[in-house]
Scaffold this active site. Structure first.
Site, PDB file in Angstrom:
ATOM      1  N   ASP A  66       0.911  -1.133  -0.095  1.00  0.00           N
ATOM      2  CA  ASP A  66      -0.055   0.029   0.054  1.00  0.00           C
ATOM      3  C   ASP A  66       0.737   1.229   0.005  1.00  0.00           C
ATOM      4  O   ASP A  66       2.069   1.186   0.103  1.00  0.00           O
ATOM      5  CB  ASP A  66      -0.968   0.109   1.210  1.00  0.00           C
ATOM      6  CG  ASP A  66      -0.407   0.286   2.402  1.00  0.00           C
ATOM      7  OD1 ASP A  66      -1.172   0.500   3.356  1.00  0.00           O
ATOM      8  OD2 ASP A  66       0.791  -0.058   2.790  1.00  0.00           O
ATOM      9  N   TYR A  68       2.904   4.681   0.754  1.00  0.00           N
ATOM     10  CA  TYR A  68       3.666   5.389   1.838  1.00  0.00           C
ATOM     11  C   TYR A  68       2.734   6.080   2.652  1.00  0.00           C
ATOM     12  O   TYR A  68       1.881   6.899   2.047  1.00  0.00           O
ATOM     13  CB  TYR A  68       4.565   6.153   1.367  1.00  0.00           C
ATOM     14  CG  TYR A  68       6.059   5.528   0.722  1.00  0.00           C
ATOM     15  CD1 TYR A  68       6.590   4.453   1.401  1.00  0.00           C
ATOM     16  CD2 TYR A  68       6.344   5.681  -0.472  1.00  0.00           C
ATOM     17  CE1 TYR A  68       7.789   3.890   0.901  1.00  0.00           C
ATOM     18  CE2 TYR A  68       7.241   5.038  -1.186  1.00  0.00           C
ATOM     19  CZ  TYR A  68       8.045   3.976  -0.600  1.00  0.00           C
ATOM     20  OH  TYR A  68       9.012   3.101  -0.965  1.00  0.00           O
ATOM     21  N   PHE A  79       6.515   1.951  -4.335  1.00  0.00           N
ATOM     22  CA  PHE A  79       7.913   1.900  -4.157  1.00  0.00           C
ATOM     23  C   PHE A  79       8.340   3.299  -4.304  1.00  0.00           C
ATOM     24  O   PHE A  79       9.474   3.599  -3.471  1.00  0.00           O
ATOM     25  CB  PHE A  79       8.795   0.899  -4.714  1.00  0.00           C
ATOM     26  CG  PHE A  79       8.632  -0.412  -3.884  1.00  0.00           C
ATOM     27  CD1 PHE A  79       8.993  -0.887  -2.741  1.00  0.00           C
ATOM     28  CD2 PHE A  79       7.874  -1.262  -4.709  1.00  0.00           C
ATOM     29  CE1 PHE A  79       8.842  -2.018  -2.162  1.00  0.00           C
ATOM     30  CE2 PHE A  79       7.863  -2.804  -4.218  1.00  0.00           C
ATOM     31  CZ  PHE A  79       8.146  -2.999  -2.991  1.00  0.00           C
ATOM     32  N   HIS A 188      10.999  -9.545   0.241  1.00  0.00           N
ATOM     33  CA  HIS A 188      10.960  -8.111  -0.064  1.00  0.00           C
ATOM     34  C   HIS A 188      12.054  -7.544   0.412  1.00  0.00           C
ATOM     35  O   HIS A 188      13.206  -7.950   0.907  1.00  0.00           O
ATOM     36  CB  HIS A 188       9.756  -7.806   1.279  1.00  0.00           C
ATOM     37  CG  HIS A 188       9.126  -6.423   0.800  1.00  0.00           C
ATOM     38  ND1 HIS A 188       9.760  -5.263   1.206  1.00  0.00           N
ATOM     39  CD2 HIS A 188       8.023  -6.028   0.402  1.00  0.00           C
ATOM     40  CE1 HIS A 188       9.196  -4.133   0.917  1.00  0.00           C
ATOM     41  NE2 HIS A 188       7.969  -4.661   0.421  1.00  0.00           N
TER      42      HIS A 188
END
Length: 223
Positions: A66, A68, A79, A188
């Site tokens: 989701d 920031y 990202f 991740h």
């Protein structure tokens, strides 16, 4: 929340926009805003990934969880942060792997728009979030919508590279037809897990090798 979305996506996802679950999303966001809550990204940038990368241009999909949830960071591309905002730790790790993999110097900003303009679809599973509350909009309907987006890409296109980083992204593998697309998986890029296999995954060079093997122009990963 008026939905302004690029035409090829609007046509491809027409069915979703008319469903009851989707109609409830803007209502939910409006209610929270009327209660004085701050929502990221700003309304005009909620569909930024779609507006920057039309479906007919998609070559690569990177899936985030989701947006920031800090001030000025989110701008609708997973990202990525707006210019002038320091790159968060996961993004710095992406840049470190990029440098180790293909020698691209770490940029002085974290805005990934240049990738998106070349066909890297930077999709978050939730397109909005409450300020300071990660995953706060994960249950308001976005997941149903973005699952439909992934399925639509899988169904209507071929030879797309899906970069699935982390357990959450890898769970979306079931939505993708592996007989016609390339799936690259790793842990991740977060500082908590990057040393467990993200560093050294070479996903950027592997993506370009796959695209080139299919006669598709590779991505210029420099920013």
């Amino acid at each position: 929340m008026s939905i302004k979305i690029e035409t090829t996506w609007k046509n491809a996802l027409k069915k979703e926009f008319n469903t009851p679950y989707f109609q409830q999303i803007p209502d939910h966001i409006k209610t929270e805003m009327s209660q004085g809550k701050t929502i990221y990204p700003p309304g005009s940038l909620i569909f930024n990934a779609f507006n920057t990368t039309p479906i007919d241009k998609v070559k690569v999909v990177i899936l985030g969880q989701d947006p920031y949830h800090g001030p000025g960071q989110a701008h609708g591309l997973c990202f990525s942060v707006q210019s002038g905002v320091p790159p968060p730790p996961s993004l710095m790790n992406i840049f470190k792997e990029l440098k180790d993999d293909i020698g691209i110097e770490i940029p002085d900003h974290g805005n990934l728009t240049k990738w998106a303009e070349q066909g890297v679809f930077l999709l978050n599973a939730s397109l909005t979030v409450r300020a300071g509350e990660p995953m706060s909009h994960s249950k308001i309907g976005w997941a149903t919508f973005t699952d439909a987006v992934i399925k639509t890409i899988s169904l209507t296109k071929k030879n797309v590279v899906f970069l699935l980083w982390g357990k959450f992204a890898q769970e979306k593998r079931v939505l993708i037809d592996e007989s016609k697309h390339c799936i690259l998986r790793s842990v991740h890029p977060s500082p908590l897990s990057a040393y467990g296999g993200f560093f050294g995954c070479k996903h950027f060079s592997k993506t370009n090798e796959y695209l080139a093997s299919k006669g598709i122009d590779p991505i210029d990963w420099s920013l």
